[in-house]
Design a protein around this motif. Sequence first.
Motif, PDB file in Angstrom:
ATOM      1  N   PRO A  47       0.723  -1.169   0.109  1.00 52.37           N
ATOM      2  CA  PRO A  47      -0.130   0.235   0.096  1.00 52.37           C
ATOM      3  C   PRO A  47       0.726   1.137   0.031  1.00 52.37           C
ATOM      4  CG  PRO A  47       0.357  -1.908   2.013  1.00 52.37           C
ATOM      5  CD  PRO A  47       0.524  -1.835   1.526  1.00 52.37           C
ATOM      6  N   PRO A  48       0.308   1.910  -0.436  1.00 48.36           N
ATOM      7  CA  PRO A  48       1.155   3.346  -0.873  1.00 48.36           C
ATOM      8  C   PRO A  48       1.599   4.274   0.461  1.00 48.36           C
ATOM      9  CG  PRO A  48      -0.787   4.112  -2.025  1.00 48.36           C
ATOM     10  CD  PRO A  48      -1.032   3.015  -1.048  1.00 48.36           C
ATOM     11  N   VAL A  49       1.001   4.056   2.070  1.00 44.84           N
ATOM     12  CA  VAL A  49       1.381   4.860   3.275  1.00 44.84           C
ATOM     13  C   VAL A  49       2.346   3.866   3.255  1.00 44.84           C
ATOM     14  CG1 VAL A  49       0.661   4.421   5.690  1.00 44.84           C
ATOM     15  CG2 VAL A  49      -0.133   5.287   4.037  1.00 44.84           C
ATOM     16  N   LYS A  50       2.888   2.137   3.494  1.00 43.86           N
ATOM     17  CA  LYS A  50       3.461   1.394   3.578  1.00 43.86           C
ATOM     18  C   LYS A  50       5.224   1.896   2.535  1.00 43.86           C
ATOM     19  CE  LYS A  50       5.760  -3.435   2.732  1.00 43.86           C
ATOM     20  NZ  LYS A  50       5.358  -4.535   2.553  1.00 43.86           N
ATOM     21  N   LYS A  51       5.187   2.127   0.964  1.00 45.00           N
ATOM     22  CA  LYS A  51       6.070   2.759   0.456  1.00 45.00           C
ATOM     23  C   LYS A  51       6.371   3.874   0.964  1.00 45.00           C
ATOM     24  CE  LYS A  51       4.685   1.232  -3.695  1.00 45.00           C
ATOM     25  NZ  LYS A  51       4.029   1.285  -4.787  1.00 45.00           N
ATOM     26  N   THR A  52       6.298   5.295   1.743  1.00 47.87           N
ATOM     27  CA  THR A  52       6.260   6.067   2.415  1.00 47.87           C
ATOM     28  C   THR A  52       6.527   6.026   3.819  1.00 47.87           C
ATOM     29  OG1 THR A  52       4.131   7.281   1.041  1.00 47.87           O
ATOM     30  CG2 THR A  52       5.006   8.547   3.012  1.00 47.87           C
ATOM     31  N   ALA A  53       6.564   5.315   4.854  1.00 46.39           N
ATOM     32  CA  ALA A  53       6.985   4.764   5.873  1.00 46.39           C
ATOM     33  C   ALA A  53       8.656   4.013   5.450  1.00 46.39           C
ATOM     34  CB  ALA A  53       5.858   3.364   6.761  1.00 46.39           C
ATOM     35  N   GLU A  54       8.404   3.496   4.541  1.00 51.98           N
ATOM     36  CA  GLU A  54      10.259   3.135   4.630  1.00 51.98           C
ATOM     37  C   GLU A  54      10.849   3.243   3.988  1.00 51.98           C
ATOM     38  OE1 GLU A  54       8.687  -0.268   1.860  1.00 51.98           O
ATOM     39  OE2 GLU A  54       8.644  -2.110   3.483  1.00 51.98           O
ATOM     40  N   LYS A  55      10.511   4.807   3.264  1.00 47.14           N
ATOM     41  CA  LYS A  55      11.026   6.017   2.182  1.00 47.14           C
ATOM     42  C   LYS A  55      11.794   6.171   4.180  1.00 47.14           C
ATOM     43  CE  LYS A  55       8.730   9.238   0.949  1.00 47.14           C
ATOM     44  NZ  LYS A  55       8.752  10.861   0.002  1.00 47.14           N
ATOM     45  N   TYR A  56      11.033   7.037   5.250  1.00 50.12           N
ATOM     46  CA  TYR A  56      11.814   7.961   6.068  1.00 50.12           C
ATOM     47  C   TYR A  56      12.085   6.792   7.228  1.00 50.12           C
ATOM     48  CZ  TYR A  56       8.952  11.357   3.902  1.00 50.12           C
ATOM     49  OH  TYR A  56       8.640  12.927   3.685  1.00 50.12           O
ATOM     50  N   GLU A  57      12.152   5.571   7.016  1.00 49.07           N
ATOM     51  CA  GLU A  57      12.737   4.235   7.717  1.00 49.07           C
ATOM     52  C   GLU A  57      11.902   3.826   8.735  1.00 49.07           C
ATOM     53  OE1 GLU A  57      16.694   5.390   7.906  1.00 49.07           O
ATOM     54  OE2 GLU A  57      16.906   4.249   6.097  1.00 49.07           O
ATOM     55  N   ILE A  58      11.347   4.297   9.374  1.00 50.95           N
ATOM     56  CA  ILE A  58       9.561   3.710   9.602  1.00 50.95           C
ATOM     57  C   ILE A  58       8.921   2.337  10.365  1.00 50.95           C
ATOM     58  CG2 ILE A  58       7.606   4.676  10.900  1.00 50.95           C
ATOM     59  CD1 ILE A  58       7.793   7.237   9.331  1.00 50.95           C
ATOM     60  N   PRO A  59       9.101   1.829  11.907  1.00 50.28           N
ATOM     61  CA  PRO A  59       8.857   0.345  11.224  1.00 50.28           C
ATOM     62  C   PRO A  59       7.179   0.278  10.504  1.00 50.28           C
ATOM     63  CG  PRO A  59      10.015   1.115  13.307  1.00 50.28           C
ATOM     64  CD  PRO A  59       9.510   2.661  12.473  1.00 50.28           C
ATOM     65  N   VAL A  60       7.668  -0.956  10.389  1.00 47.51           N
ATOM     66  CA  VAL A  60       5.467  -0.850   9.779  1.00 47.51           C
ATOM     67  C   VAL A  60       5.069  -2.298  10.112  1.00 47.51           C
ATOM     68  CG1 VAL A  60       4.781  -1.328   7.736  1.00 47.51           C
ATOM     69  CG2 VAL A  60       6.568   0.603   7.414  1.00 47.51           C
ATOM     70  N   LEU A  61       3.896  -2.209  10.465  1.00 43.46           N
ATOM     71  CA  LEU A  61       3.618  -3.459  10.696  1.00 43.46           C
ATOM     72  C   LEU A  61       2.386  -3.897   9.836  1.00 43.46           C
ATOM     73  CD1 LEU A  61       3.256  -5.996  13.381  1.00 43.46           C
ATOM     74  CD2 LEU A  61       1.251  -4.044  14.172  1.00 43.46           C
ATOM     75  N   GLN A  62       1.743  -4.594   9.188  1.00 48.21           N
ATOM     76  CA  GLN A  62       0.930  -5.238   8.436  1.00 48.21           C
ATOM     77  C   GLN A  62       0.202  -6.091   8.830  1.00 48.21           C
ATOM     78  OE1 GLN A  62       3.545  -4.525   5.041  1.00 48.21           O
ATOM     79  NE2 GLN A  62       1.584  -4.013   4.276  1.00 48.21           N
ATOM     80  N   PRO A  63      -0.982  -6.044   9.717  1.00 47.51           N
ATOM     81  CA  PRO A  63      -1.641  -7.458  10.346  1.00 47.51           C
ATOM     82  C   PRO A  63      -2.620  -7.248   9.798  1.00 47.51           C
ATOM     83  CG  PRO A  63      -2.346  -4.972  11.630  1.00 47.51           C
ATOM     84  CD  PRO A  63      -1.272  -4.977  10.768  1.00 47.51           C
ATOM     85  N   GLU A  64      -3.582  -8.760   9.075  1.00 49.08           N
ATOM     86  CA  GLU A  64      -4.331  -9.622   8.706  1.00 49.08           C
ATOM     87  C   GLU A  64      -5.614  -9.093   9.492  1.00 49.08           C
ATOM     88  OE1 GLU A  64      -5.826  -9.755   5.531  1.00 49.08           O
ATOM     89  OE2 GLU A  64      -4.020 -10.258   5.640  1.00 49.08           O
ATOM     90  N   LYS A  65      -5.859  -9.278  11.055  1.00 51.98           N
ATOM     91  CA  LYS A  65      -6.500  -8.735  11.423  1.00 51.98           C
ATOM     92  C   LYS A  65      -5.726  -8.220  12.759  1.00 51.98           C
ATOM     93  CE  LYS A  65      -9.866 -12.510  10.091  1.00 51.98           C
ATOM     94  NZ  LYS A  65     -10.577 -13.771  10.817  1.00 51.98           N
ATOM     95  N   LEU A  66      -6.726  -6.769  13.317  1.00 50.09           N
ATOM     96  CA  LEU A  66      -6.287  -6.139  14.420  1.00 50.09           C
ATOM     97  C   LEU A  66      -6.418  -6.891  15.322  1.00 50.09           C
ATOM     98  CD1 LEU A  66      -6.338  -2.504  13.544  1.00 50.09           C
ATOM     99  CD2 LEU A  66      -4.012  -3.499  14.234  1.00 50.09           C
ATOM    100  N   ASN A  67      -7.341  -7.898  15.687  1.00 51.72           N
ATOM    101  CA  ASN A  67      -7.663  -8.267  16.819  1.00 51.72           C
ATOM    102  C   ASN A  67      -6.717  -9.124  17.227  1.00 51.72           C
ATOM    103  OD1 ASN A  67      -9.746  -6.364  17.846  1.00 51.72           O
ATOM    104  ND2 ASN A  67     -11.137  -8.695  16.405  1.00 51.72           N
ATOM    105  N   ASP A  68      -5.702 -10.078  16.134  1.00 52.52           N
ATOM    106  CA  ASP A  68      -4.934 -10.266  16.455  1.00 52.52           C
ATOM    107  C   ASP A  68      -3.204  -9.762  17.219  1.00 52.52           C
ATOM    108  OD1 ASP A  68      -7.106 -12.643  16.180  1.00 52.52           O
ATOM    109  OD2 ASP A  68      -6.169 -12.427  14.187  1.00 52.52           O
ATOM    110  N   GLU A  69      -3.899  -8.400  16.533  1.00 51.37           N
ATOM    111  CA  GLU A  69      -2.171  -8.249  17.316  1.00 51.37           C
ATOM    112  C   GLU A  69      -1.938  -6.901  17.201  1.00 51.37           C
ATOM    113  OE1 GLU A  69       1.223  -9.289  13.413  1.00 51.37           O
ATOM    114  OE2 GLU A  69      -0.865  -9.980  12.160  1.00 51.37           O
ATOM    115  N   TYR A  70      -2.547  -6.038  18.194  1.00 51.34           N
ATOM    116  CA  TYR A  70      -3.070  -4.658  18.435  1.00 51.34           C
ATOM    117  C   TYR A  70      -1.926  -4.704  19.564  1.00 51.34           C
ATOM    118  CZ  TYR A  70      -5.379  -6.723  22.683  1.00 51.34           C
ATOM    119  OH  TYR A  70      -6.189  -7.178  24.009  1.00 51.34           O
ATOM    120  N   LYS A  71      -1.870  -6.501  20.968  1.00 57.49           N
ATOM    121  CA  LYS A  71      -0.573  -5.530  21.467  1.00 57.49           C
ATOM    122  C   LYS A  71       0.509  -5.386  21.331  1.00 57.49           C
ATOM    123  CE  LYS A  71      -2.796  -8.452  24.239  1.00 57.49           C
ATOM    124  NZ  LYS A  71      -3.361 -10.278  26.207  1.00 57.49           N
ATOM    125  N   LYS A  72       1.093  -5.811  19.774  1.00 56.81           N
ATOM    126  CA  LYS A  72       2.307  -5.742  19.049  1.00 56.81           C
ATOM    127  C   LYS A  72       2.370  -4.234  19.076  1.00 56.81           C
ATOM    128  CE  LYS A  72       3.001  -9.525  16.707  1.00 56.81           C
ATOM    129  NZ  LYS A  72       3.458  -9.784  15.335  1.00 56.81           N
TER     130      LYS A  72
END
Length: 313
Positions: A47-72
């Motif tokens: 997604p476009p936001v991931k490309k932007t985050a990677e440009k600025y070297e910001i960590p990215v999380l891409q959960p399929e379902k937030l309920n499974d990974e919100y603790k991260k």
Amino acid sequence: MKRLVFMGTPDFSVPILEKLMLTEYEIVLVVTQPDRPKGRKKIVTPPPVKKTAEKYEIPVLQPEKLNDEYKKILAYKPDIIITAAYGQILPKELLETPEFGCINVHASLLPELRGGAPIHYAILQGKQKTGITLMYMAEKLDAGDIIVQQSVKIAAADHVGTLHDKLSETGALLLADTLPEIFAQNITPESQDESLATFAFNIKRDQERIDWQNPHDVIYNHIRGMHPWPVAFTTYDGGQMKIWWGEMDNHTYKGSPGEIVDIVDNEAFVVVCGNQKGLRITEVQPAGKKRMTVSQYLQGSPDRIKTGIVLGD
């Protein structure tokens, strides 16, 4: 320094993230949707936001379902979570944990046009203005308390693409201006009037079809409310033709709704609408072909568009 988690996915979110990068705050994590197959070749695309985050070297999380990974997400200890067209409902734990809450940048003047397609519906409904709402997120869809709003005019020639860009830039500036007040706790949010709530749910395929029985202004709004995505279409010659652009023609014509009644300088064709006014079609995409001007189409297929042909079912 305040710690921000940003959650967004499409192009709309990118200027907002980039504006946040210019603030004094630290973006500790970007959360976005998983990479998805795109186009006819189904190429897996971030997604476009991931490309932007990677440009600025910001960590990215891409959960399929937030309920499974919100603790991260909470492990990054955000002071605030900011969302803009993220695409998933946030679980209660995410809403309640950050000290300064969860803020959403929504592309309408809430409580109007709650949902995932507010830009499309603002144009489809022929509105002359819409805007940006910053709101505290709640468990109910776009129903949280309003922090601040800013109106944006809709020009007669605006379409989803141009209005999208106006609103995205407005949202970025409004958020950057408002965050200091949020952190200073100078905000008095206002609850939404539920009796005024309207909804803008995601566009379905059948909504893309032009109904030539409608008045010409309604059809014009339909075409620009589907431009440049997902694009309005009509049936023609046993297939479908996408109608990329057109203009209102206020002359009165004889003929059935959907009937082509004039070819204008080999650059456009006029279709009769339900109020007997015309719509001058200037850009099309016949089945199996690329987007082109009507002039290009007539040069390649001079016998395909004639007066008397009726478009639509």
